[in-house]
Enzyme design. Structure first.
Site, PDB file in Angstrom:
ATOM      1  N   LYS A  17       3.294   5.641  12.707  1.00  0.00           N
ATOM      2  CA  LYS A  17       2.616   6.410  11.641  1.00  0.00           C
ATOM      3  C   LYS A  17       1.255   5.793  11.388  1.00  0.00           C
ATOM      4  CE  LYS A  17       2.867   3.277   8.097  1.00  0.00           C
ATOM      5  NZ  LYS A  17       1.704   2.462   7.816  1.00  0.00           N
ATOM      6  N   ASP A 143       8.705   1.943   4.197  1.00  0.00           N
ATOM      7  CA  ASP A 143       8.151   2.967   5.103  1.00  0.00           C
ATOM      8  C   ASP A 143       9.211   3.731   5.893  1.00  0.00           C
ATOM      9  OD1 ASP A 143       5.583   2.287   4.464  1.00  0.00           O
ATOM     10  OD2 ASP A 143       5.234   1.065   6.248  1.00  0.00           O
TER      11      ASP A 143
HETATM   12  O1  C5P Z   1       9.322  -2.671   1.949  1.00  0.00           O
HETATM   13  P1  C5P Z   1       8.839  -3.595   2.998  1.00  0.00           P
HETATM   14  O2  C5P Z   1       9.900  -4.583   3.439  1.00  0.00           O
HETATM   15  O3  C5P Z   1       8.192  -2.920   4.156  1.00  0.00           O
HETATM   16  O4  C5P Z   1       7.695  -4.458   2.320  1.00  0.00           O
HETATM   17  C1  C5P Z   1       7.208  -5.671   2.843  1.00  0.00           C
HETATM   18  C2  C5P Z   1       6.485  -6.420   1.750  1.00  0.00           C
HETATM   19  O5  C5P Z   1       5.271  -5.755   1.405  1.00  0.00           O
HETATM   20  C3  C5P Z   1       7.253  -6.531   0.447  1.00  0.00           C
HETATM   21  O6  C5P Z   1       8.082  -7.664   0.444  1.00  0.00           O
HETATM   22  C4  C5P Z   1       6.157  -6.645  -0.575  1.00  0.00           C
HETATM   23  O7  C5P Z   1       5.667  -7.974  -0.628  1.00  0.00           O
HETATM   24  C5  C5P Z   1       5.043  -5.803   0.006  1.00  0.00           C
HETATM   25  N1  C5P Z   1       5.043  -4.430  -0.546  1.00  0.00           N
HETATM   26  C6  C5P Z   1       4.583  -4.199  -1.830  1.00  0.00           C
HETATM   27  N2  C5P Z   1       4.576  -2.926  -2.343  1.00  0.00           N
HETATM   28  C7  C5P Z   1       4.968  -1.882  -1.574  1.00  0.00           C
HETATM   29  C8  C5P Z   1       5.422  -2.085  -0.255  1.00  0.00           C
HETATM   30  C9  C5P Z   1       5.442  -3.373   0.233  1.00  0.00           C
HETATM   31  O8  C5P Z   1       4.209  -5.145  -2.543  1.00  0.00           O
HETATM   32  N3  C5P Z   1       4.930  -0.658  -2.089  1.00  0.00           N
END
Ligand code: C5P
Length: 294
Positions: A17, A143
């Site tokens: 994406k 995501d």
């Molecule tokens: O959700 P995901 O594991 O992909 O997110 C990785 C990191 O990115 C999270 O631990 C967080 O630190 C940050 N993040 C965030 N806000 C979001 C998505 C991700 O702070 N909306």
């Protein structure tokens, strides 16, 4: 996401994406950030082959030795979640071919996790509907849910609340992925949350109407300056793409890939050729000519 089933196996082609717009609205009490982002799937695919495994064991093989295939891999976590939700004790053997660059803002790992849930849904005949898969995706990462939404979506919350959006026309893009990847968590840590977030109405309108020039003017990624501080190459590549005359250029997600929005497939190919002919300036960055998925 494309899927083919045979007697005891499922093969899934799962896309990367790009974010054409990403605004950070607020920091939440749980440490995540409230986002508003426009995501589009593009025709750069990882492939997963999933085979029933009578032993009850889960195994993951990947053609890229740089990827850990242990239980922390999002694919393995997706299998565990599917087993938990279905109360099945079946095993599965998964073979993963990576083409989507990793730690690149292209959500390759999230896409693989979504493909795993969708593939197991088919392999084990679980009958889960799209809403169920979207909810399960959100458990695995911000995501993952997007990959069940169709080819483009306006995403809010952590990114997991997906509202499908029909693009007015297919988008032609060039992706440039530096050899250095970026950690999403680290980029978010370096971010300054805006006191007055931008409004996304114009970018949604431009995407829905298929007005590439207007879309080029609306491209925005709040994470870009934080990413550029960690990886100055991002700024250099954006400047290089700008000098080549695309409709717009931007870093995608938390980086480090930058994208050029082109007016047609020919312009994308010409731009990619110009990048290749000055290959020394790319420092090993990979270049992909892609189109948004139907
Ligand atoms: O959700 P995901 O594991 O992909 O997110 C990785 C990191 O990115 C999270 O631990 C967080 O630190 C940050 N993040 C965030 N806000 C979001 C998505 C991700 O702070 N909306």
């Amino acid at each position: 996401m494309l899927m083919r089933r045979s007697a005891s196996a499922v093969r899934v082609w799962t896309p990367a994406k790009v974010n054409l717009y990403l605004e950070v609205l607020a920091k939440r009490a749980d440490g995540y950030h409230e986002l508003a982002t426009l995501m589009a799937a593009v025709n750069l695919y990882d492939t997963l082959e999933m085979f029933e495994n009578a032993s009850g064991e889960t195994t993951l093989w990947c053609d890229d030795a740089a990827l850990s295939t242990g239980p922390e891999n999002l694919v393995c976590r997706a299998v565990e979640l599917a087993r938990h939700e279905s109360s099945r004790r079946d095993g599965v053997a998964i073979r993963l071919w990576k083409r989507i660059p990793m730690a690149a803002g292209l959500a390759g790992g999230s896409s693989d996790a979504a493909a795993t849930l969708a593939g197991l849904n088919r392999l084990w005949r679980l009958g889960w509907d799209r809403d169920k898969l979207i909810r399960m995706g959100a458990v695995l990462g911000s995501d993952v849910s997007f990959f069940f939404a169709g080819s483009a979506a306006w995403c809010t919350g952590r990114g997991e609340r997906v509202e499908p959006l029909r693009l007015g026309r297919a988008l032609d893009l060039v992706l440039v992925s530096p050899t250095v990847g970026l950690s999403t968590a680290e980029v978010f840590r370096g971010l300054t949350v805006p006191t007055e977030p931008r409004d996304g109405a114009a970018v949604r309108q431009a995407a829905a109407s298929g007005d590439v020039e207007a879309l080029g003017r609306c491209l925005h990624n709040r994470l870009q300056s934080a990413a550029e501080r960690l990886c100055p190459e991002v700024a250099g590549l954006c400047a290089r793409l700008s000098s080549l005359g695309s409709a717009g250029q931007l870093m995608t997600g938390s980086g480090s890939t930058v994208i050029a929005l082109c007016r047609n497939p020919g312009e994308a190919r010409t731009l990619a050729r110009a990048l290749h002919s000055a290959r020394d300036e790319l420092n090993g960055a990979r270049v992909f000519v892609v189109r948004s998925c139907d």
